[in-house]
Design an enzyme around this catalytic site. Structure first.
Site, PDB file in Angstrom:
ATOM      1  CG  HIS A   1      43.994  41.777  37.653  1.00 20.83           C
ATOM      2  ND1 HIS A   1      42.640  42.026  37.558  1.00 20.83           N
ATOM      3  CD2 HIS A   1      44.341  42.008  38.958  1.00 20.83           C
ATOM      4  CE1 HIS A   1      42.187  42.393  38.757  1.00 20.83           C
ATOM      5  NE2 HIS A   1      43.188  42.396  39.614  1.00 20.83           N
TER       6      HIS A   1
ATOM      7  CG  ASP B   1      45.549  46.429  39.944  1.00 22.81           C
ATOM      8  OD1 ASP B   1      45.846  47.499  39.371  1.00 22.81           O
ATOM      9  OD2 ASP B   1      44.698  46.354  40.852  1.00 22.81           O
TER      10      ASP B   1
END
Length: 242
Positions: free
Chosen positions: A192, A48
């Site tokens: 992430h 992400d």
């Protein structure tokens, strides 16, 4: 003559297997040689909050780990500022998903603003890559009926996760790897973009998955609900890239 022909076949096969062991990471090569590669199924690696300046390093780490493919959920603002990053993700065979425009908590916005977060990000992705995204992940995993309806209006499947590495919290690489490897077949790992510890974890995660006969896969729609955590389900799972 027949024996010579058979000898050549066996020699060629041995050379091919030897070459594979040089070009693949040890765990992946061992799984391939034993015939157990992907016997355990597939899981999805997801990242992400990109693209970032570190995205090219992530892509290289995935290539070096055995040309592994993943799914990147990008935010519209970052994609606008890192246009080559989004295009490169797609060019290298990865999936790109919508992660809202400003990483807002969508359920806290009014209906117009919440829909715009998804719509504008899809436009950015389509402009940069030529494809509208078909996957959507709500920031913080914060979602509701309206959010899912907005995603569906834009042709996207909502994707949460089943294994949270908690990599954003500052934990060391070894803990990120351990958290990722709690994933079950068909599951989806949350990581992430832009974190050095996560970058270092990529080859170790891929190796750990290979030792279980698991391969990184793409995200597809699941008609059967998948539990993210008690009280929240979604309809996505990992499957073969083929």
């Amino acid at each position: 003559m027949r024996n010579r022909y058979r000898s050549r076949i066996w020699f060629s096969a041995a050379v091919a297997m030897l070459m594979a062991s040089f070009t693949l990471p040890p765990a992946v090569a061992q799984a391939t040689a034993s015939g157990s590669r992907c016997s355990g199924g597939y899981v999805a690696l997801t990242f992400d909050d990109g693209p970032t300046d570190a995205t090219p390093e992530y892509l290289k780490a995935l290539r070096d780990a055995g040309r592994v493919r993943a799914t990147f959920f990008v935010t519209g603002t970052l994609a606008d500022g890192q246009r080559s990053g989004t295009r490169r993700i797609v060019a290298e065979g990865h999936q790109v998903g919508n992660h809202s425009y400003t990483h807002a908590n969508l359920v806290e916005l009014d209906a117009t603003a919440a829909f715009a977060e998804l719509r504008d990000t899809s436009r950015v992705i389509r402009t940069q890559t030529g494809r509208a995204p078909t996957l959507f992940r709500p920031p913080f995993g914060s979602t509701d009926v309206r959010t899912r309806r907005d995603a569906a209006r834009l042709g996207m499947t909502e994707v949460i996760w089943t294994a949270d590495t908690v990599d954003w919290s500052g934990i060391p690489t070894e803990t990120i790897v351990a958290n990722a490897l709690t994933v079950k077949p068909g599951g989806i790992i949350l990581m992430h973009d832009g974190l050095p510890t996560t970058l270092a974890a990529i080859p170790k995660i891929v190796q750990g998955l290979a030792e279980r006969g698991l391969c990184p896969g793409r995200i597809v729609y699941s008609p059967t609900p998948v539990e993210a955590w008690p009280g929240l389900t979604f309809h996505a799972r990992a499957a073969s890239w083929r």
